[in-house]
Design a protein around this motif. Structure first.
Motif, short mmCIF file in Angstrom:
data_model
loop_
_atom_site.label_atom_id
_atom_site.label_comp_id
_atom_site.label_asym_id
_atom_site.label_seq_id
_atom_site.Cartn_x
_atom_site.Cartn_y
_atom_site.Cartn_z
N SER A 75 36.20 5.06 -11.29
CA SER A 75 35.27 5.36 -10.21
C SER A 75 35.20 6.86 -9.99
O SER A 75 36.23 7.52 -9.88
N LEU A 76 33.98 7.39 -9.94
CA LEU A 76 33.73 8.76 -9.53
C LEU A 76 33.38 8.70 -8.05
O LEU A 76 32.40 8.06 -7.67
N VAL A 77 34.18 9.36 -7.23
CA VAL A 77 34.02 9.22 -5.79
C VAL A 77 33.75 10.58 -5.17
O VAL A 77 34.40 11.57 -5.50
N GLY A 78 32.79 10.62 -4.27
CA GLY A 78 32.52 11.86 -3.57
C GLY A 78 31.27 11.75 -2.73
O GLY A 78 30.41 10.90 -2.98
N PRO A 79 31.15 12.59 -1.71
CA PRO A 79 29.94 12.60 -0.89
C PRO A 79 28.77 13.16 -1.68
O PRO A 79 28.93 13.68 -2.79
#
Length: 317
Positions: free
Chosen positions: A38-42
């Motif tokens: 998973s690539l997670v970020g706002p």
């Protein structure tokens, strides 16, 4: 790193991408193994830029990329092993779901019979068989998400790159889609998904890459990243019928650091340092007769997590 390892991984070596003076990603070095990542970020953290780099839609300003030993600068070879479903809908006018995938496969030179068979199989894997010959213009958001996924998996890729693939899916279809991702991962494939929802990432990921302002701020197996953020309180919103009773009982838990009643008296916000223990305790409280209507993570975006990981002041309050 040996050639054998490179051919089984997605490797980025000191990769940066600038759009003029605007930073996309900066100095990213990663070696991503098979499994669900998973690539997670706002918004604006660099997730989409990173996916576009991996799939060759944009070139790095500096640094190098290898996808299973293939350079994204060789798109014909790359897209034999890689597929990309963006978060944006872009469908030819008037096409049915079946025609959308069939025409894509025909462009690859596949025969008519093989296209028919492969299209039907891909649509079946995402459980859209009943809607296959309906026009996509009449599909719901969740159905459009699934037909994009069907197109992505149709040519049997070893790398799936999916931008917000679970958006718009109802709980049953979401569970079925996650099960499909796990099936791909068990076969030794890469499934790279972007998300901004922490609970979702915790549920589906083998490993996670946290991005903030174009930089990787944490990466590794989900357990290791969770340990890194273990001191960061998780926020949970609960809607219930006896909020004050639940609040007093929840606050007895030693991992709960704050409880606030909603203004309307119909729920509460809880901050806990151990989400797993909190959810287990909540299950027992629900069985004891507390009328819990809904439970949802309040950290629907990960801004507070990044502030914590990079030493922001907000996380220390």
């Amino acid at each position: 790193m040996s050639n054998g390892q490179v051919s089984d991984r997605i490797v980025l070596d000191n990769v940066s991408r600038f759009y003029g003076e605007v930073l996309g990603v900066n100095r990213v070095t990663l070696s991503v193994p098979p499994g669900i990542t998973s690539l997670v970020g706002p918004n604006g953290s660099g997730k989409t830029t990173l996916m576009n780099l991996i799939t060759g839609l944009v070139r790095p300003t500096r640094g190098s990329i290898q996808v299973l030993g293939i350079s994204p600068s060789d798109p014909e070879k790359l897209f034999r092993v890689c597929a990309y479903a963006t978060q944006f809908d872009s469908f030819p006018r008037g096409m049915t779901g079946f025609q959308f995938i069939y025409s894509y496969l025909r462009l690859s030179g596949m025969s008519h019979d093989d296209c028919q068979r492969t299209t039907a199989f891909a649509i079946g894997r995402v459980n859209l068989g009943d809607a296959a010959h309906r026009k996509i213009a009449g599909y719901s958001k969740g159905m459009r998400q699934r037909i994009k996924l069907a197109q992505a998996i149709a040519h049997d890729p070893r790398v799936l790159v999916l931008d917000e693939p679970l958006n718009g899916l109802d709980p049953l279809v979401r569970a079925e889609t996650i099960a499909l991702f796990r099936e791909f991962a068990a076969e030794g494939r890469h499934v790279i998904v972007s998300s901004h929802i922490l609970h979702e990432v915790d549920t589906i990921s083998d490993q996670v890459i946290l991005l903030s302002n174009g930089y990787v701020v944490a990466e590794g197996q989900i357990r290791g990243v969770r340990e890194e953020m273990s001191e960061h309180p998780m926020q949970v919103i609960i809607r219930c019928t006896r909020a004050s009773v639940l609040a007093s009982r929840v606050f007895e838990q030693d991992h709960v650091v704050e409880v606030r009643l909603h203004a309307d008296g119909g729920g509460l916000l809880v901050k806990t340092r151990d989400a797993d223990r909190f959810y287990r305790a909540l299950n027992h409280l629900a069985l004891d007769g507390v009328g819990i209507e809904s439970v949802a993570p309040a950290d629907d975006n990960v801004n507070s997590l990044y502030e914590y990981l990079i030493g922001g002041e907000e996380s220390t309050r």
